[in-house]
Each structure stands twice: as structure tokens, then as C-alpha cells.
Motif scaffolding. Sequence first.
Motif, mmCIF file in Angstrom:
data_model
loop_
_atom_site.group_PDB
_atom_site.id
_atom_site.type_symbol
_atom_site.label_atom_id
_atom_site.label_comp_id
_atom_site.label_asym_id
_atom_site.label_seq_id
_atom_site.Cartn_x
_atom_site.Cartn_y
_atom_site.Cartn_z
ATOM 1 N N ARG A 32 0.823 -1.218 0.000
ATOM 2 C CA ARG A 32 0.000 0.000 0.000
ATOM 3 C C ARG A 32 0.851 1.259 0.000
ATOM 4 N NH1 ARG A 32 -4.888 1.791 -1.055
ATOM 5 N NH2 ARG A 32 -6.025 2.702 0.656
ATOM 6 N N ARG A 33 2.059 1.175 0.544
ATOM 7 C CA ARG A 33 2.961 2.333 0.519
ATOM 8 C C ARG A 33 3.319 2.728 -0.909
ATOM 9 N NH1 ARG A 33 7.054 -0.284 4.613
ATOM 10 N NH2 ARG A 33 5.751 -0.248 6.459
ATOM 11 N N TYR A 34 3.347 1.758 -1.784
ATOM 12 C CA TYR A 34 3.764 2.003 -3.151
ATOM 13 C C TYR A 34 2.591 2.100 -4.115
ATOM 14 C CZ TYR A 34 8.188 0.712 -1.123
ATOM 15 O OH TYR A 34 9.296 0.672 -0.315
ATOM 16 N N VAL A 35 1.533 1.365 -3.834
ATOM 17 C CA VAL A 35 0.371 1.297 -4.723
ATOM 18 C C VAL A 35 -0.861 1.727 -3.911
ATOM 19 C CG1 VAL A 35 -0.981 -0.197 -6.249
ATOM 20 C CG2 VAL A 35 1.457 -0.646 -5.919
ATOM 21 N N PRO A 36 -1.233 3.007 -3.975
ATOM 22 C CA PRO A 36 -2.303 3.503 -3.108
ATOM 23 C C PRO A 36 -3.699 2.954 -3.420
ATOM 24 C CG PRO A 36 -1.044 5.318 -4.049
ATOM 25 C CD PRO A 36 -0.573 4.072 -4.699
ATOM 26 N N ASN A 37 -3.939 2.498 -4.619
ATOM 27 C CA ASN A 37 -5.249 1.966 -4.978
ATOM 28 C C ASN A 37 -5.425 0.580 -4.358
ATOM 29 O OD1 ASN A 37 -6.909 0.120 -6.792
ATOM 30 N ND2 ASN A 37 -7.510 2.146 -7.535
ATOM 31 N N ALA A 38 -6.501 0.406 -3.571
ATOM 32 C CA ALA A 38 -6.707 -0.833 -2.813
ATOM 33 C C ALA A 38 -6.824 -2.068 -3.713
ATOM 34 C CB ALA A 38 -7.933 -0.710 -1.923
ATOM 35 N N MET A 39 -7.538 -1.954 -4.815
ATOM 36 C CA MET A 39 -7.688 -3.115 -5.706
ATOM 37 C C MET A 39 -6.354 -3.497 -6.340
ATOM 38 S SD MET A 39 -11.416 -2.594 -7.494
ATOM 39 C CE MET A 39 -11.046 -3.828 -8.703
ATOM 40 N N GLU A 40 -5.602 -2.495 -6.759
ATOM 41 C CA GLU A 40 -4.297 -2.767 -7.349
ATOM 42 C C GLU A 40 -3.344 -3.342 -6.305
ATOM 43 O OE1 GLU A 40 -2.742 0.629 -9.443
ATOM 44 O OE2 GLU A 40 -4.612 0.889 -10.555
ATOM 45 N N THR A 41 -3.475 -2.863 -5.065
ATOM 46 C CA THR A 41 -2.647 -3.386 -3.980
ATOM 47 C C THR A 41 -2.915 -4.876 -3.786
ATOM 48 O OG1 THR A 41 -2.625 -1.244 -2.864
ATOM 49 C CG2 THR A 41 -2.062 -3.157 -1.527
ATOM 50 N N GLU A 42 -4.187 -5.256 -3.812
ATOM 51 C CA GLU A 42 -4.546 -6.682 -3.684
ATOM 52 C C GLU A 42 -3.912 -7.503 -4.800
ATOM 53 O OE1 GLU A 42 -6.277 -8.692 -1.612
ATOM 54 O OE2 GLU A 42 -6.613 -7.091 -0.166
ATOM 55 N N GLU A 43 -3.969 -6.980 -6.024
ATOM 56 C CA GLU A 43 -3.376 -7.686 -7.158
ATOM 57 C C GLU A 43 -1.871 -7.863 -6.976
ATOM 58 O OE1 GLU A 43 -4.358 -5.867 -10.913
ATOM 59 O OE2 GLU A 43 -6.459 -5.688 -10.346
ATOM 60 N N VAL A 44 -1.214 -6.795 -6.545
ATOM 61 C CA VAL A 44 0.234 -6.856 -6.332
ATOM 62 C C VAL A 44 0.556 -7.862 -5.230
ATOM 63 C CG1 VAL A 44 2.233 -5.544 -5.507
ATOM 64 C CG2 VAL A 44 0.694 -4.535 -7.203
ATOM 65 N N LEU A 45 -0.227 -7.846 -4.161
ATOM 66 C CA LEU A 45 -0.002 -8.785 -3.066
ATOM 67 C C LEU A 45 -0.158 -10.230 -3.539
ATOM 68 C CD1 LEU A 45 0.543 -9.190 -0.026
ATOM 69 C CD2 LEU A 45 -1.950 -9.164 0.283
ATOM 70 N N MET A 46 -1.214 -10.500 -4.276
ATOM 71 C CA MET A 46 -1.441 -11.866 -4.769
ATOM 72 C C MET A 46 -0.318 -12.297 -5.706
ATOM 73 S SD MET A 46 -3.968 -13.129 -3.327
ATOM 74 C CE MET A 46 -3.843 -12.121 -1.883
ATOM 75 N N SER A 47 0.073 -11.400 -6.574
ATOM 76 C CA SER A 47 1.163 -11.694 -7.490
ATOM 77 C C SER A 47 2.461 -11.939 -6.709
ATOM 78 C CB SER A 47 1.323 -10.516 -8.450
ATOM 79 O OG SER A 47 2.151 -10.830 -9.494
ATOM 80 N N GLY A 48 2.670 -11.137 -5.663
ATOM 81 C CA GLY A 48 3.841 -11.314 -4.815
ATOM 82 C C GLY A 48 3.841 -12.670 -4.121
ATOM 83 N N PHE A 49 2.682 -13.072 -3.600
ATOM 84 C CA PHE A 49 2.619 -14.380 -2.937
ATOM 85 C C PHE A 49 2.824 -15.522 -3.930
ATOM 86 C CE2 PHE A 49 1.069 -12.654 1.100
ATOM 87 C CZ PHE A 49 1.730 -13.501 1.973
ATOM 88 N N LEU A 50 2.337 -15.373 -5.141
ATOM 89 C CA LEU A 50 2.599 -16.413 -6.145
ATOM 90 C C LEU A 50 4.101 -16.558 -6.382
ATOM 91 C CD1 LEU A 50 -0.249 -15.777 -8.738
ATOM 92 C CD2 LEU A 50 -0.021 -17.711 -7.162
ATOM 93 N N LYS A 51 4.791 -15.419 -6.457
ATOM 94 C CA LYS A 51 6.245 -15.472 -6.639
ATOM 95 C C LYS A 51 6.938 -16.046 -5.406
ATOM 96 C CE LYS A 51 6.785 -12.245 -10.293
ATOM 97 N NZ LYS A 51 7.433 -11.122 -10.872
ATOM 98 N N ILE A 52 6.429 -15.698 -4.229
ATOM 99 C CA ILE A 52 7.003 -16.238 -3.000
ATOM 100 C C ILE A 52 6.871 -17.758 -2.987
ATOM 101 C CG2 ILE A 52 6.599 -16.436 -0.503
ATOM 102 C CD1 ILE A 52 5.960 -13.355 -0.597
ATOM 103 N N PHE A 53 5.680 -18.265 -3.316
ATOM 104 C CA PHE A 53 5.474 -19.719 -3.292
ATOM 105 C C PHE A 53 6.304 -20.436 -4.347
ATOM 106 C CE2 PHE A 53 1.135 -18.656 -1.389
ATOM 107 C CZ PHE A 53 1.615 -18.789 -0.091
ATOM 108 N N LYS A 54 6.566 -19.753 -5.447
ATOM 109 C CA LYS A 54 7.404 -20.350 -6.492
ATOM 110 C C LYS A 54 8.883 -20.327 -6.065
ATOM 111 C CE LYS A 54 6.416 -20.017 -11.097
ATOM 112 N NZ LYS A 54 6.247 -19.316 -12.379
ATOM 113 N N ALA A 55 9.305 -19.196 -5.503
ATOM 114 C CA ALA A 55 10.722 -19.029 -5.153
ATOM 115 C C ALA A 55 11.099 -19.706 -3.837
ATOM 116 C CB ALA A 55 11.058 -17.538 -5.078
ATOM 117 N N ILE A 56 10.123 -20.025 -3.010
ATOM 118 C CA ILE A 56 10.428 -20.615 -1.695
ATOM 119 C C ILE A 56 11.089 -21.991 -1.844
ATOM 120 C CG2 ILE A 56 8.283 -21.870 -1.155
ATOM 121 C CD1 ILE A 56 8.509 -20.363 1.640
#
Length: 182
Positions: A32-56
Motif C-alpha cells: 500500500r505504501r507504493y500502490v495507493p489503490n486498494a484493488m491494485e494493492t490486492e493484485e500486487v499482493l497476490m502476485s507477490g505471494f505467487l512469486k514467493i510460493f514459487k521461489a520458496i
Amino acid sequence: MQEIVRQCQRENPFAQKRLYDRYADRLYRLCRRYVPNAMETEEVLMSGFLKIFKAILNFEYRSNDELEVWMKRIVVNEALMHLRKTKKEQWLLADTNLEETTWAAQPATAEGDLHAEGIHDLILHLPDGYRTVFCLHAIEGYTHQEIGTMLNISENTSKSQLSKARTALQGLLIKNGYSYER
């Protein structure tokens, strides 16, 4: 937590859910610090978790702190990639006239104290470039050289954006009735 990471490395969906539940709120606030729009923040978070689960799969667990730092780095990079895509890399150098922007920050208490939420609200209203460099440097602790590399800008541009962000934030604090001392 180490066992949860091991289970995530085995692609166990229950362990992934536990990891998500434990860190989602913190990482959402980070996004949210970087992406103020709540819907876009959710998308970024989900995309981030997908990368986390892949890279873990290749992550070597040493401590909870290292895990969190590693996850934060992935989410910050995902947020920056999102900004680049949506703003076509023009966002960083564009100045916004802050005088034309109006919003209400969280009011100060009777003693004039500024709460973290109030500061966060003001930071969200900085222009994208100012906000991004400010958050990377002042909150996340990256050097100007690291920021320059991450954002594909010069070190001096990073310093300039940080200076402008601080000046703009000070102006917003004053405009919203907060006093500050250096």
C-alpha cells in the motif's frame, strides 16, 4: 515457522495458507505504501505471494526475520514492477502540483501529536515518484545506489526525488495543521 517453510517447499497448500495468513496483513500494508489503490494493492499482493510460493523452493530458512525480509523484498519488487507497467516509467520524473490536491489526513490530537496513520495517509498522497523513493529510502532503508538500480534511475535522481518528497511531506504536514521540528 521453519516447518511451515519446509511444507511450502513441498507445495503443501495448507502450509501456504498458514504462511499467507501470518504475513498477508504486513505485506499488504507494505504494498500500500507504493500502490495507493486498494484493488491494485490486492493484485500486487497476490502476485507477490505467487512469486514467493514459487521461489520458496530455493529459499534456505535461517530465521523468521530473514524469511520476512526475503518476502518483503519480493513484494516491494512486485509493487515496483506494477508501477512501471501502469505508469510506463514516466511516473518517476513527473512533478505534481500538490497545492491542487486536497484530502483529509487523520486529525491531530489535542496535544498536536501526529499518529502513524496520519503520516501514512499523507505519504499516500505524494506523487508516485516521490512516494516510491521516500518509502524505499526512509522506510525500507535502501541506499540511493540500490534505489537507482531498482528504478533504473541515477543515484542523483533518487536523492533529488527524496529531497522533493521530504519538502512536499513537510508542506503537507503544515497544510494539515501539524507542526514538526527538525
